[in-house]
Design a protein around this motif. Structure first.
Motif, PDB file in Angstrom:
ATOM      1  N   GLN A  41      -3.372   8.994   7.110  1.00  0.00           N
ATOM      2  CA  GLN A  41      -4.250   7.817   6.977  1.00  0.00           C
ATOM      3  C   GLN A  41      -3.486   6.540   7.353  1.00  0.00           C
ATOM      4  OE1 GLN A  41      -5.471   7.480   2.899  1.00  0.00           O
ATOM      5  NE2 GLN A  41      -6.120   5.352   3.189  1.00  0.00           N
ATOM      6  N   LEU A  42      -2.220   6.482   6.914  1.00  0.00           N
ATOM      7  CA  LEU A  42      -1.369   5.324   7.216  1.00  0.00           C
ATOM      8  C   LEU A  42      -1.105   5.225   8.723  1.00  0.00           C
ATOM      9  CD1 LEU A  42      -0.123   3.468   5.022  1.00  0.00           C
ATOM     10  CD2 LEU A  42       2.000   4.712   5.306  1.00  0.00           C
ATOM     11  N   GLU A  72      -2.089  13.649   3.466  1.00  0.00           N
ATOM     12  CA  GLU A  72      -3.328  12.889   3.767  1.00  0.00           C
ATOM     13  C   GLU A  72      -3.046  11.392   3.772  1.00  0.00           C
ATOM     14  OE1 GLU A  72      -2.894  14.926   1.243  1.00  0.00           O
ATOM     15  OE2 GLU A  72      -3.745  14.189  -0.634  1.00  0.00           O
ATOM     16  N   HIS A  73      -2.121  10.942   2.892  1.00  0.00           N
ATOM     17  CA  HIS A  73      -1.789   9.519   2.839  1.00  0.00           C
ATOM     18  C   HIS A  73      -1.036   9.096   4.103  1.00  0.00           C
ATOM     19  CE1 HIS A  73      -2.056   9.773  -1.794  1.00  0.00           C
ATOM     20  NE2 HIS A  73      -3.199   9.364  -1.263  1.00  0.00           N
ATOM     21  N   PHE A  74      -0.104   9.959   4.547  1.00  0.00           N
ATOM     22  CA  PHE A  74       0.692   9.608   5.724  1.00  0.00           C
ATOM     23  C   PHE A  74      -0.194   9.544   6.973  1.00  0.00           C
ATOM     24  CE2 PHE A  74       3.689  10.797   9.211  1.00  0.00           C
ATOM     25  CZ  PHE A  74       4.443   9.633   9.166  1.00  0.00           C
ATOM     26  N   ILE A  99       5.657  11.368   0.424  1.00  0.00           N
ATOM     27  CA  ILE A  99       4.331  10.845   0.794  1.00  0.00           C
ATOM     28  C   ILE A  99       3.458  12.039   1.150  1.00  0.00           C
ATOM     29  CG2 ILE A  99       3.007   9.307   2.297  1.00  0.00           C
ATOM     30  CD1 ILE A  99       5.478   7.850   3.009  1.00  0.00           C
ATOM     31  N   ARG A 100       2.350  12.159   0.460  1.00  0.00           N
ATOM     32  CA  ARG A 100       1.478  13.311   0.711  1.00  0.00           C
ATOM     33  C   ARG A 100       0.854  13.216   2.101  1.00  0.00           C
ATOM     34  NH1 ARG A 100      -0.823  13.224  -4.560  1.00  0.00           N
ATOM     35  NH2 ARG A 100      -2.918  13.305  -3.702  1.00  0.00           N
ATOM     36  N   SER A 107       2.471   2.098  -3.294  1.00  0.00           N
ATOM     37  CA  SER A 107       1.565   2.721  -4.263  1.00  0.00           C
ATOM     38  C   SER A 107       1.336   4.206  -3.934  1.00  0.00           C
ATOM     39  CB  SER A 107       0.229   1.970  -4.291  1.00  0.00           C
ATOM     40  OG  SER A 107      -0.439   2.198  -3.067  1.00  0.00           O
ATOM     41  N   LEU A 108       1.730   4.621  -2.726  1.00  0.00           N
ATOM     42  CA  LEU A 108       1.454   6.012  -2.316  1.00  0.00           C
ATOM     43  C   LEU A 108       2.637   6.957  -2.518  1.00  0.00           C
ATOM     44  CD1 LEU A 108      -0.446   5.419   1.074  1.00  0.00           C
ATOM     45  CD2 LEU A 108      -1.407   5.922  -1.163  1.00  0.00           C
ATOM     46  N   GLN A 159       0.839  -1.203   0.000  1.00  0.00           N
ATOM     47  CA  GLN A 159       0.000   0.000   0.000  1.00  0.00           C
ATOM     48  C   GLN A 159       0.877   1.258   0.000  1.00  0.00           C
ATOM     49  OE1 GLN A 159      -2.198   0.686   3.562  1.00  0.00           O
ATOM     50  NE2 GLN A 159      -3.456   2.297   2.659  1.00  0.00           N
ATOM     51  N   LEU A 160       1.931   1.205   0.833  1.00  0.00           N
ATOM     52  CA  LEU A 160       2.842   2.352   0.937  1.00  0.00           C
ATOM     53  C   LEU A 160       3.525   2.620  -0.414  1.00  0.00           C
ATOM     54  CD1 LEU A 160       4.201   4.449   2.759  1.00  0.00           C
ATOM     55  CD2 LEU A 160       5.848   2.710   3.434  1.00  0.00           C
TER      56      LEU A 160
END
Ligand code: CMP
Length: 237
Positions: free
Chosen positions: A117-118, A113-115, A110-111, A29-30, A26-27
């Protein structure tokens, strides 16, 4: 950088060492690769348009602060596998320091919002992040201790001690003795900016330490033969 290179890099980063294969996928892909030239600014202190966290795939960056006279103090030098830019993502405050590429550098971005969320979905990641932030706080505490209680010799020595703790490697020196090596050592100018002094002073202290047989410099390696050199009264002033 292909997906296999990204996977290898991410697996080698302590921060992500506890992630499962699925979480790593998942990471991967981000993250977005981004290259920076030598001397290019990546983050500017006090910037409020905070967008991302950065991982270093190759190259070296310096984290630094600039005072009102434009004088820079280096807080840290970071290289492959290190990350930066997490503080503002977490507390929502402006950037706490500037970050500039010291060499050409390839980063993974890593943007925000993605970080976030992770972090929410992966408690192991939060713990790893806290561990890294504790290490940085310990290092900063050691540095503050050396600033308030020591002479310029103590500050330079304290900076070398911090480097020993951070990236010193114990090896045999070829004649049966164990020595500590700091690979890819900071330049004397960078050490001066870390210790709050001038390059000339660092050079003078280095000459004294070399003459005493406490350290030597071989290319990009700094070799420490005697880690007790801070106690050496002759060198203190
Ligand atoms: P941030 O404040 O978002 O942007 C600047 C970054 O520099 C910060 O996040 C950290 O990643 C990094 N940084 C700030 N202070 C230090 C320090 N003392 N040691 C290492 N890195 C730091």
């Amino acid at each position: 950088m292909n997906n296999a290179d990204v996977a290898e890099l991410l697996k080698g980063i302590d921060l992500f060492s506890k992630l499962t294969e699925a979480q790593l996928e998942q990471l991967i892909s981000l993250v977005e690769p981004k290259d920076f030239c030598r001397d290019e600014t990546i983050i500017l202190e006090k910037d409020e348009s905070v967008q991302a966290l950065y991982l270093i795939a190759s190259g070296e960056v310096k984290v630094y602060m600039t005072d009102s006279d434009g004088k820079e103090t280096i807080l840290s030098l970071l290289g492959r596998g290190d990350f930066f830019g997490e503080m503002s993502l977490i507390d929502g405050e402006p950037r706490s320091a500037s970050v500039k590429a010291v060499t050409a550098a390839s980063l993974l971005v890593i943007r925000r919002e993605h970080f976030i969320q992770l972090l929410r979905s992966t408690p192991e990641l939060s713990i790893s992040l806290l561990i890294e932030m504790c290490m940085r706080l310990r290092k900063a505490n050691r540095h503050i201790g050396s600033l308030s209680t020591m002479s310029v010799f103590g500050r330079v020595g304290g900076t070398i001690m911090n480097l020993i703790q951070e990236k010193g490697v114990r090896v045999h020196d070829g004649s049966g003795n164990m020595v500590t090596v700091i690979r890819n050592r900071p330049t004397q100018q960078q050490l001066a900016e870390m210790a709050g002094t001038t390059r000339e002073t660092v050079s003078r202290i280095f000459s004294g330490l070399v003459k005493k047989g406490s350290i030597s410099v071989a290319g990009k390696d700094l070799i420490i033969y005697d880690e007790n050199f801070l106690e050496d009264k002759d060198l203190k002033e």
